[in-house]
Design a protein around this motif. Sequence first.
Motif, mmCIF file in Angstrom:
data_model
loop_
_atom_site.group_PDB
_atom_site.id
_atom_site.type_symbol
_atom_site.label_atom_id
_atom_site.label_comp_id
_atom_site.label_asym_id
_atom_site.label_seq_id
_atom_site.Cartn_x
_atom_site.Cartn_y
_atom_site.Cartn_z
ATOM 1 N N GLY A 187 -6.690 10.018 -24.117
ATOM 2 C CA GLY A 187 -6.209 9.810 -22.520
ATOM 3 C C GLY A 187 -5.268 9.048 -22.471
ATOM 4 N N ASP A 188 -4.916 8.715 -23.455
ATOM 5 C CA ASP A 188 -2.989 7.837 -23.714
ATOM 6 C C ASP A 188 -2.354 9.051 -24.451
ATOM 7 N N VAL A 189 -2.698 10.082 -25.041
ATOM 8 C CA VAL A 189 -1.148 11.643 -24.786
ATOM 9 C C VAL A 189 -1.396 12.268 -23.512
ATOM 10 N N MET A 190 -2.828 12.369 -22.189
ATOM 11 C CA MET A 190 -2.740 12.517 -21.753
ATOM 12 C C MET A 190 -1.944 11.291 -20.204
ATOM 13 N N ALA A 191 -1.267 10.765 -20.706
ATOM 14 C CA ALA A 191 -0.556 9.742 -20.287
ATOM 15 C C ALA A 191 1.239 10.254 -20.735
ATOM 16 N N ALA A 192 0.933 10.616 -22.132
ATOM 17 C CA ALA A 192 2.226 11.124 -22.593
ATOM 18 C C ALA A 192 2.721 12.050 -21.883
ATOM 19 N N PHE A 193 2.210 12.737 -21.806
ATOM 20 C CA PHE A 193 2.342 14.479 -21.431
ATOM 21 C C PHE A 193 2.915 14.702 -19.719
ATOM 22 N N LEU A 194 1.780 13.300 -18.788
ATOM 23 C CA LEU A 194 2.115 13.817 -17.524
ATOM 24 C C LEU A 194 3.957 12.794 -17.713
ATOM 25 N N ARG A 195 3.665 11.486 -18.289
ATOM 26 C CA ARG A 195 5.292 11.240 -18.207
ATOM 27 C C ARG A 195 6.507 12.418 -18.311
ATOM 28 N N THR A 196 6.495 13.194 -19.598
ATOM 29 C CA THR A 196 6.902 13.724 -20.273
ATOM 30 C C THR A 196 7.292 14.713 -18.825
ATOM 31 N N ASN A 197 6.726 15.360 -18.144
ATOM 32 C CA ASN A 197 6.973 16.339 -17.078
ATOM 33 C C ASN A 197 7.175 15.142 -15.941
ATOM 34 N N GLY A 198 7.425 14.939 -15.834
ATOM 35 C CA GLY A 198 8.979 13.796 -15.497
ATOM 36 C C GLY A 198 7.764 13.113 -13.721
ATOM 37 N N VAL A 199 6.320 12.795 -14.112
ATOM 38 C CA VAL A 199 5.698 12.109 -13.366
ATOM 39 C C VAL A 199 5.972 9.983 -13.599
ATOM 40 N N ASP A 200 5.859 10.021 -12.552
ATOM 41 C CA ASP A 200 6.328 8.263 -12.327
ATOM 42 C C ASP A 200 4.796 7.727 -12.251
ATOM 43 N N LEU A 201 4.179 7.825 -13.767
ATOM 44 C CA LEU A 201 2.829 7.526 -14.272
ATOM 45 C C LEU A 201 2.445 5.762 -14.184
ATOM 46 N N ARG A 202 2.008 5.254 -13.210
ATOM 47 C CA ARG A 202 1.276 3.890 -13.386
ATOM 48 C C ARG A 202 0.103 3.098 -13.854
ATOM 49 N N THR A 203 -0.558 2.894 -14.679
ATOM 50 C CA THR A 203 -1.666 2.808 -14.778
ATOM 51 C C THR A 203 -2.149 1.161 -14.875
ATOM 52 N N GLY A 204 -3.855 1.609 -14.861
ATOM 53 C CA GLY A 204 -3.369 0.112 -14.563
ATOM 54 C C GLY A 204 -3.655 -0.805 -13.051
ATOM 55 N N GLU A 205 -3.569 0.150 -11.906
ATOM 56 C CA GLU A 205 -2.709 -0.597 -11.169
ATOM 57 C C GLU A 205 -3.991 0.289 -9.462
ATOM 58 N N LYS A 206 -4.344 -0.495 -8.629
ATOM 59 C CA LYS A 206 -4.817 -0.293 -7.882
ATOM 60 C C LYS A 206 -4.449 -0.069 -6.749
ATOM 61 N N VAL A 207 -4.655 0.535 -5.514
ATOM 62 C CA VAL A 207 -4.362 0.352 -4.086
ATOM 63 C C VAL A 207 -4.441 -0.909 -3.170
ATOM 64 N N GLU A 208 -3.323 -1.733 -2.682
ATOM 65 C CA GLU A 208 -3.440 -2.877 -2.214
ATOM 66 C C GLU A 208 -3.652 -3.117 -0.872
ATOM 67 N N ARG A 209 -2.661 -2.480 -0.193
ATOM 68 C CA ARG A 209 -2.430 -1.933 0.794
ATOM 69 C C ARG A 209 -1.442 -0.449 1.307
ATOM 70 N N TYR A 210 -2.123 -0.215 2.204
ATOM 71 C CA TYR A 210 -1.211 1.019 2.760
ATOM 72 C C TYR A 210 -0.595 0.419 3.973
ATOM 73 N N ALA A 211 0.535 1.070 4.386
ATOM 74 C CA ALA A 211 1.207 1.862 5.665
ATOM 75 C C ALA A 211 1.853 2.145 6.345
ATOM 76 N N GLU A 212 1.911 3.154 7.320
ATOM 77 C CA GLU A 212 2.768 3.835 7.920
ATOM 78 C C GLU A 212 3.301 3.845 8.715
ATOM 79 N N THR A 213 4.998 4.435 8.352
ATOM 80 C CA THR A 213 6.245 3.720 8.895
ATOM 81 C C THR A 213 6.803 4.850 9.693
ATOM 82 N N PRO A 214 7.817 4.537 11.062
ATOM 83 C CA PRO A 214 8.180 6.096 11.513
ATOM 84 C C PRO A 214 8.672 7.082 10.896
ATOM 85 N N SER A 215 9.256 6.154 9.875
ATOM 86 C CA SER A 215 10.103 7.166 8.407
ATOM 87 C C SER A 215 8.887 7.408 6.909
ATOM 88 N N GLY A 216 7.610 7.002 6.810
ATOM 89 C CA GLY A 216 7.523 7.420 5.842
ATOM 90 C C GLY A 216 6.275 6.792 5.715
#
Length: 406
Positions: A187-216
Amino acid sequence: MIQSVVVAGAGQTAAVAARTLRRRGFDGRVTLVGAEHHAPYQRPPLSKEYLAGEQDRDELCLLTPGWCAANDVELRLGAEVAAVRPAERSLELADGSALRGDAVLVATGGRPRRLPGVEGDRVRYLRTIADADLLRAALRPGARVVVIGAGFIGCEVASAAIGLGARVTIVERAARPLGHVLGDPMGDVMAAFLRTNGVDLRTGEKVERYAETPSGAVVTTSGGATLQADVVVVGAGMVPNIEPVLGSGIETAAGIPVDEYCRTSAAGVYAAGDVACQWRPRLGRHVRAEHFDNAGAQGMAAAKNMLGGRSAHTAPPWFWSDQFGRDLQHAGFADGTDRLVVRGRVEDFDFIAFYLADGVLRAAFTVDRGADLAVARQLIARDAVLDPDLLRDEDADLADLFDALD
């Protein structure tokens, strides 16, 4: 002998079952009932080549209308199966009609797990061709993409999106991506793999709120991050479609439990594919596998057994994932293993990892070593007890390990 087969579902499992029945000489009636309006098609490319625009829709097809006509297989598309009636061995459709067969196969698959509170015009799930088409339209150069969930679907979507010029952030509530499948080290190898390929990976976090605006869209995480997005992709797992069998007397538990022969608790009714939770004697428990190879293998086994065979599906599960130009493959069950042996260079993402339990090979995971994985699959199936030093030795031919087993 049975004279007719009805299948609830028209995906990979149903397609393989239909082909197997005809190849085995069955000349009775075969009817596939599918909720979508498309003939049976492959789903894996929806998060890979098809999503990236590298594959046409026609290339996804599993059973063409021409094949179905030539082989007298009826497709009832755009039809919902409301209930399975074991006593009558029939399917009740949403329009009130019924289809009876001497054998029934439940291959209803599953649907994406929904995240409460994450709803809106910019939210995407991925399961069908229509889902893939809708998501593909949003993956333009410079697009801000937030993926919720770092499972294989989430990682594949990230790969396709970055390949199309988008910027991708993955939010994963676990400590590492795919840790529940591959274990913490890989799993740690996969994390490094994703980050090496340009992904902004944020682990140990969950979605607290979601909202939409006219711009996104705005995704707020438990770590305090506020993520701006043009599109949000939810990859939070799958829910098996067991609703048609509820109240029928057929046992359900995290899917539809079946034995090694894909038989449910009701005589003459089989289940296979993503919805089936199959008994695994080696593990001493039922396992539900959501993979293309498993769907096909179970569909084949179910068809053979409908015809009076005794075909047990016991092969170790195997799946693959194409990400960032690399070939990732996994076979077996890594949980419960006590030793990890690596051949190759993890830092170069060119390796195969072997999972052992009391010296017995139980699973393997590889990046760009598909030939080694093919050998490992055979060794896993034979409960091979192997020398860890030989496994990690690059100069040792893995195929030679079979000599010690004979």
